[in-house]
Enzyme design. Structure first.
Site, short mmCIF file in Angstrom:
data_model
loop_
_atom_site.label_atom_id
_atom_site.label_comp_id
_atom_site.label_asym_id
_atom_site.label_seq_id
_atom_site.Cartn_x
_atom_site.Cartn_y
_atom_site.Cartn_z
N TYR A 110 0.88 -1.17 0.00
CA TYR A 110 0.00 0.00 0.00
C TYR A 110 0.91 1.22 0.00
O TYR A 110 1.80 1.32 0.86
CB TYR A 110 -0.89 -0.06 1.24
CG TYR A 110 -1.87 1.08 1.40
CD1 TYR A 110 -2.69 1.47 0.37
CD2 TYR A 110 -1.97 1.75 2.62
CE1 TYR A 110 -3.61 2.50 0.53
CE2 TYR A 110 -2.88 2.78 2.79
CZ TYR A 110 -3.70 3.16 1.74
OH TYR A 110 -4.59 4.17 1.90
N ARG A 119 0.73 4.22 0.93
CA ARG A 119 0.78 5.08 2.11
C ARG A 119 1.40 4.39 3.33
O ARG A 119 1.49 4.99 4.40
CB ARG A 119 -0.61 5.58 2.47
CG ARG A 119 -1.16 6.54 1.44
CD ARG A 119 -2.46 7.12 1.93
NE ARG A 119 -2.89 8.18 1.07
CZ ARG A 119 -4.14 8.44 0.78
NH1 ARG A 119 -5.10 7.70 1.30
NH2 ARG A 119 -4.46 9.43 -0.02
N CYS A 120 1.80 3.13 3.17
CA CYS A 120 2.33 2.34 4.27
C CYS A 120 3.85 2.52 4.35
O CYS A 120 4.57 2.15 3.41
CB CYS A 120 1.96 0.87 4.04
SG CYS A 120 2.77 -0.29 5.14
N SER A 121 4.32 3.07 5.45
CA SER A 121 5.76 3.31 5.59
C SER A 121 6.55 1.99 5.67
O SER A 121 7.67 1.91 5.15
CB SER A 121 6.05 4.17 6.82
OG SER A 121 5.61 3.53 8.00
N ARG A 158 7.03 0.86 2.15
CA ARG A 158 8.06 1.66 1.47
C ARG A 158 9.45 1.21 1.89
O ARG A 158 10.35 1.10 1.05
CB ARG A 158 7.85 3.15 1.72
CG ARG A 158 6.61 3.71 1.00
CD ARG A 158 6.58 5.23 1.00
NE ARG A 158 6.58 5.82 2.31
CZ ARG A 158 5.48 6.14 3.00
NH1 ARG A 158 4.29 5.90 2.49
NH2 ARG A 158 5.58 6.70 4.19
#
Length: 117
Positions: free
Chosen positions: A7, A9-11, A14
């Protein structure tokens, strides 16, 4: 090639994708919210872990909205149906290796051992 359900927006996702790139491991990125893993893939992961709990993103909004008690009361079939219906319920990143093994979440030492070991 690794299939990485993540996802944007998921740190944690990333960080995992950055680690994969730095490690030179080829992978395909799939948006878990648009195209979650299939029911057979999730069923195989549940079998691999011996439990369904590792598959759930217990810190996510979808899980909190559903409620831990509701999830706990679900049958395994109901839990798999819920995961397939809402990719945000799935712990991420969710990685399927070419040999079918599944990794959930990102712990560098585990990934190192499983993917490069």
């Amino acid at each position: 090639m690794l299939q990485v359900y993540s996802y944007s927006r998921c740190s944690t996702c990333r960080r995992a994708l950055s680690w994969l790139k730095e490690s030179g491991l080829e992978h395909t990125v799939i948006d878990i919210t648009v195209d979650p893993p299939s029911r057979p893939t999730l069923a195989k992961a549940k079998e691999q872990f011996g439990d369904r709990r590792p598959l759930f993103n217990t810190s996510g909004q979808s899980y909190r909205a559903l409620g831990a008690a509701v999830v706990k009361a679900m049958t395994d079939d109901e839990a798999l149906d819920a995961l397939v219906a809402d990719g945000r319920l799935i712990k991420r990143p969710f990685v399927v290796a070419p040999d079918g093994q599944v990794l959930v979440g990102f712990k560098e030492e585990v990934w190192q051992a499983q993917l490069k070991g």
